[in-house]
Design an enzyme around this catalytic site. Sequence first.
Site, PDB file in Angstrom:
ATOM      1  N   ASP A   4       0.848  -1.201   0.000  1.00 44.01           N
ATOM      2  CA  ASP A   4       0.000   0.000   0.000  1.00 44.01           C
ATOM      3  C   ASP A   4       0.885   1.254   0.000  1.00 44.01           C
ATOM      4  O   ASP A   4       0.385   2.375  -0.069  1.00 44.01           O
ATOM      5  CB  ASP A   4      -1.019  -0.010   1.148  1.00 44.01           C
ATOM      6  CG  ASP A   4      -0.374  -0.016   2.526  1.00 44.01           C
ATOM      7  OD1 ASP A   4       0.861  -0.158   2.618  1.00 44.01           O
ATOM      8  OD2 ASP A   4      -1.112   0.120   3.513  1.00 44.01           O
ATOM      9  N   SER A   5       2.213   1.038  -0.008  1.00 41.65           N
ATOM     10  CA  SER A   5       3.145   2.140  -0.266  1.00 41.65           C
ATOM     11  C   SER A   5       2.906   2.718  -1.661  1.00 41.65           C
ATOM     12  O   SER A   5       3.442   3.777  -1.981  1.00 41.65           O
ATOM     13  CB  SER A   5       4.591   1.672  -0.113  1.00 41.65           C
ATOM     14  OG  SER A   5       4.822   0.501  -0.865  1.00 41.65           O
ATOM     15  N   ASP A   8      -1.154  -5.963  -0.297  1.00 43.86           N
ATOM     16  CA  ASP A   8      -1.546  -5.390   0.999  1.00 43.86           C
ATOM     17  C   ASP A   8      -3.045  -5.161   1.088  1.00 43.86           C
ATOM     18  O   ASP A   8      -3.667  -4.698   0.124  1.00 43.86           O
ATOM     19  CB  ASP A   8      -0.874  -4.014   1.168  1.00 43.86           C
ATOM     20  CG  ASP A   8       0.355  -4.064   2.036  1.00 43.86           C
ATOM     21  OD1 ASP A   8       0.453  -4.976   2.881  1.00 43.86           O
ATOM     22  OD2 ASP A   8       1.220  -3.184   1.866  1.00 43.86           O
ATOM     23  N   LYS A  60      -1.242  -9.434   2.558  1.00 43.63           N
ATOM     24  CA  LYS A  60      -0.455  -9.023   3.732  1.00 43.63           C
ATOM     25  C   LYS A  60      -1.338  -8.099   4.576  1.00 43.63           C
ATOM     26  O   LYS A  60      -2.052  -7.260   4.031  1.00 43.63           O
ATOM     27  CB  LYS A  60       0.834  -8.309   3.324  1.00 43.63           C
ATOM     28  CG  LYS A  60       1.649  -7.821   4.529  1.00 43.63           C
ATOM     29  CD  LYS A  60       3.059  -7.422   4.165  1.00 43.63           C
ATOM     30  CE  LYS A  60       3.201  -6.052   3.575  1.00 43.63           C
ATOM     31  NZ  LYS A  60       2.723  -4.937   4.434  1.00 43.63           N
ATOM     32  N   GLU A  67      -1.226  -5.540   8.032  1.00 37.88           N
ATOM     33  CA  GLU A  67      -0.531  -4.884   9.145  1.00 37.88           C
ATOM     34  C   GLU A  67      -1.211  -5.366  10.421  1.00 37.88           C
ATOM     35  O   GLU A  67      -2.416  -5.167  10.612  1.00 37.88           O
ATOM     36  CB  GLU A  67      -0.582  -3.363   8.986  1.00 37.88           C
ATOM     37  CG  GLU A  67       0.324  -2.905   7.861  1.00 37.88           C
ATOM     38  CD  GLU A  67       0.596  -1.402   7.838  1.00 37.88           C
ATOM     39  OE1 GLU A  67       0.300  -0.714   8.830  1.00 37.88           O
ATOM     40  OE2 GLU A  67       1.115  -0.933   6.820  1.00 37.88           O
ATOM     41  N   GLU A  74       9.252  -4.802  10.425  1.00 34.48           N
ATOM     42  CA  GLU A  74       9.651  -3.482   9.912  1.00 34.48           C
ATOM     43  C   GLU A  74      10.238  -2.595  10.997  1.00 34.48           C
ATOM     44  O   GLU A  74       9.646  -2.405  12.062  1.00 34.48           O
ATOM     45  CB  GLU A  74       8.440  -2.793   9.244  1.00 34.48           C
ATOM     46  CG  GLU A  74       8.813  -1.414   8.685  1.00 34.48           C
ATOM     47  CD  GLU A  74       7.833  -0.822   7.690  1.00 34.48           C
ATOM     48  OE1 GLU A  74       6.879  -1.512   7.290  1.00 34.48           O
ATOM     49  OE2 GLU A  74       8.049   0.346   7.300  1.00 34.48           O
TER      50      GLU A  74
HETATM   51  O1  KIV Z   1       3.584  -1.154   1.677  1.00 35.19           O
HETATM   52  C1  KIV Z   1       4.744  -1.595   1.638  1.00 35.19           C
HETATM   53  O2  KIV Z   1       5.519  -1.330   0.710  1.00 35.19           O
HETATM   54  C2  KIV Z   1       5.171  -2.466   2.719  1.00 35.19           C
HETATM   55  C3  KIV Z   1       6.616  -2.845   2.783  1.00 35.19           C
HETATM   56  C4  KIV Z   1       7.431  -1.681   3.130  1.00 35.19           C
HETATM   57  C5  KIV Z   1       6.864  -3.992   3.669  1.00 35.19           C
HETATM   58  O3  KIV Z   1       4.386  -2.839   3.535  1.00 35.19           O
END
Ligand code: KIV
Length: 261
Positions: free
Chosen positions: A43-44, A82, A112, A114, A181
């Site tokens: 989600d980056s 994510d 994934k 959080e 992280e």
């Molecule tokens: O969103 C993302 O890119 C991440 C990584 C930094 C692990 O969660």
Amino acid sequence: MPTVPEIMARERSGPPITMLTAYDKSIAEIADLAGIDIVLVGDSVGNTVLGYETTLPVTIEEMISHTAAVVRGVKESLVVTDLPFLSVGVDESVSIMNAGKMLKMGGADAVKIESGPHTIPITKRLVDLGIPVMAHVGLLPQRIRQIGGYYQQGTDESSALEIMELAKGHENAGAFAIVLEHMPSDIAKNITDGLEIPTIGIGAGPHTRGQVLVVDDVIGLSNSLPPFARKFGDVRTEMSNAIKKYREEVISRKFPPEDTD
Ligand code: KIV
């Protein structure tokens, strides 16, 4: 192609697992051809591609669209995507539908999440339903408003213990791997030694069983890097030079030539 069971079965003594983010078909294809084990649609994407200040505004629809694009570029790598802020952990059936959409509409292999104490039951439920889950502990960018900055986590005994318990709780719930992280390297090592599932570190030192970075940082497209990232190329300068050259050749009428077949 590494499958979820193959990632879980990786030998501790073997080469570390490589994970890298990608948000579109072209970069996913390059990462895949380079032999990256896991392509993460992070989600980056909110910070990198979409220009948001944080990951908080990222929607399920945006994640599905970027996930589907990445899947179209990948032949071998495992694709993990994510679940964005508040798309999981609020209501069980909504969480299941959102995770399901990532596999059904996005084509991802796994999601994934959080993680917090509240995501242990939903991790178990998703795994029971056949949706592989990668957990994520330590610095959680979706909690930025609560934390107040992208600070290292687990720096005192009680918060380190909390992270360790959270990691164990998610392993017990059936997560197949876990991202650690921005935490001290000795905490990441203790977690790695205490878990059966692979740990994948970002800003967590060299003792995790894999490493992940944001692709914009790795290729040198980002304007600024977090302290733990490293730039392995300078794509920003390359792109800028190519675009300037194109512009110059158009205004000087060098491009296009008279005849092109
Ligand atoms: O969103 C993302 O890119 C991440 C990584 C930094 C692990 O969660």
